[in-house]
Design an enzyme around this catalytic site. Sequence first.
Site, PDB file in Angstrom:
ATOM      1  CD  GLU A 271       5.317  54.459  61.084  1.00 37.55           C
ATOM      2  OE1 GLU A 271       5.413  55.431  60.312  1.00 37.55           O
ATOM      3  OE2 GLU A 271       5.094  53.311  60.702  1.00 37.55           O
ATOM      4  CD  GLU A 325      14.495  53.874  57.337  1.00 34.48           C
ATOM      5  OE1 GLU A 325      14.300  52.719  56.898  1.00 34.48           O
ATOM      6  OE2 GLU A 325      13.680  54.474  58.063  1.00 34.48           O
ATOM      7  CE  LYS A 328      10.478  55.026  54.318  1.00 39.38           C
ATOM      8  NZ  LYS A 328       9.625  55.468  55.431  1.00 39.38           N
ATOM      9  CD  GLU A 334       7.884  59.260  53.210  1.00 37.19           C
ATOM     10  OE1 GLU A 334       8.273  58.207  53.751  1.00 37.19           O
ATOM     11  OE2 GLU A 334       6.944  59.938  53.660  1.00 37.19           O
TER      12      GLU A 334
END
Length: 480
Positions: A271, A325, A328, A334
Amino acid sequence: MATTTPPLIPANFAYFAASLSLLVISTFLQGGHGAIGVNYGTVADNLPPPSEVAHFLVESTTINRVRLFDADPDILRAFAHTGITVTVTVPNDQIPRLTKLPAAHEWLKTNVQPHVPATNIVRILVGNEVLSTANKLLIASLVPALQALQASLVDLGLDRRIKLTTPHSLGILSSSTPPSTGKFRQGYDTHVLKPLLGFLRATNSPFMVNPYPFFGSSAETLDYALFRPNPGVFDDNTELKYTNMLDAQLDAVYSAMNGLGFADLDIVIAETGWPSHGDQAQVGVDTTSAAEYNGNLVRHVTSGAGTPLMPNRTFETYIFALFNEDLKPGPVCERNFGLFRPDMTPVYDVGILRPTARSFVPVNPIQGPSPGPGPGPSLSTEPWSPMPLAEGSEKQWCLPKTGVDSDALQRNIDYICGLGLDCGPIQEGGPCFAPNTVRAHAAYAMNTYYQVMGRNGYDCDFGQTGAITDVDPSYGRCKY
């Protein structure tokens, strides 16, 4: 370390530069090393069906490898016959039971065997950042679970097709600056990591890490984090110069591996990424910076230049993330690491769109608020410590709100400790371990994040689970 101020960069520079990397990426995507993949996260309520995602990746992008955070059967079926290589993940909470061979065998027969070879599953990750959870049962179960799953892969005749490993945050390092002094945390080094590295060598599997220069950057080190021209950082021990933070982070991991006698193992970046939107005071959080980081990242890891301690190497790398997303936890950034929006239009392009899809890329993307100078973690890649309080300012702390669900607080703990912040005090034997409750441990972790990130109001939001107080929550030997 002071840096020089670079010339102003036009807003569309990153997009122009990123487009030049398309040919390079396409070349390396076909190889086992230096390939670029994406993390396909699903912590959202507005994502397209997996079948549409698979079709989009095949038809509109050059991406041919995807990492999943579970083994969702709908997603695995969607990627059947696409040729895209897929990495699946055993969720952390399932690790302890997979130390037993029958359970490991059953997990593979249920989650993996029905999908191969139609779906090109090439790797299974056993957990994610397990050592950063500080959960003794999970940590003790990690290597035995890998061994049991490996034995089951052999029994099923899948061991040559599928490799096993597990990704780590940089919190596994106790020392990382300068990179030549990189060492694993004491206790984890010989009891967990050395057996793990031995397993990886025996099975020809890579060591996977999650380096995030974004979380280690500040106003002073932004150029260093974004691969921009900068004075660099000199390692007196090796007399090597570092011109970007990612190389320093990778070489710190390499030094730690070398210290245990495992310098021969491949390192894979599981990641890394950069958010395109965040809170107003955050430095370098905008679409231009995100496109610049990921575009420069792709060119760097596929160039063959390697790092100062690992020259002439390429690195298989997975960008975080495929989509923004919306569910999250944590600060706004984030939820904005995605290369694409849920409707599959690009937030920006780093050279992975096919020519037929490039017309959707914004030439002059809408920018977030211009970031001003602000506090942030130092250049060091070591676990962070709180910054000094501004003279004359009043101390405040971040604690969980009353009545917040324990599951939400546990997610906060996992998120914070996964970033590599020092969660040692809430581990067993630490001064803040007692009382051994999720709320008490979350209080310490959330406040640590709040102090490190600069004590901004949004640093204590955590999806509306945190609140700021001027009452010192310290007790006994547990100091906040």
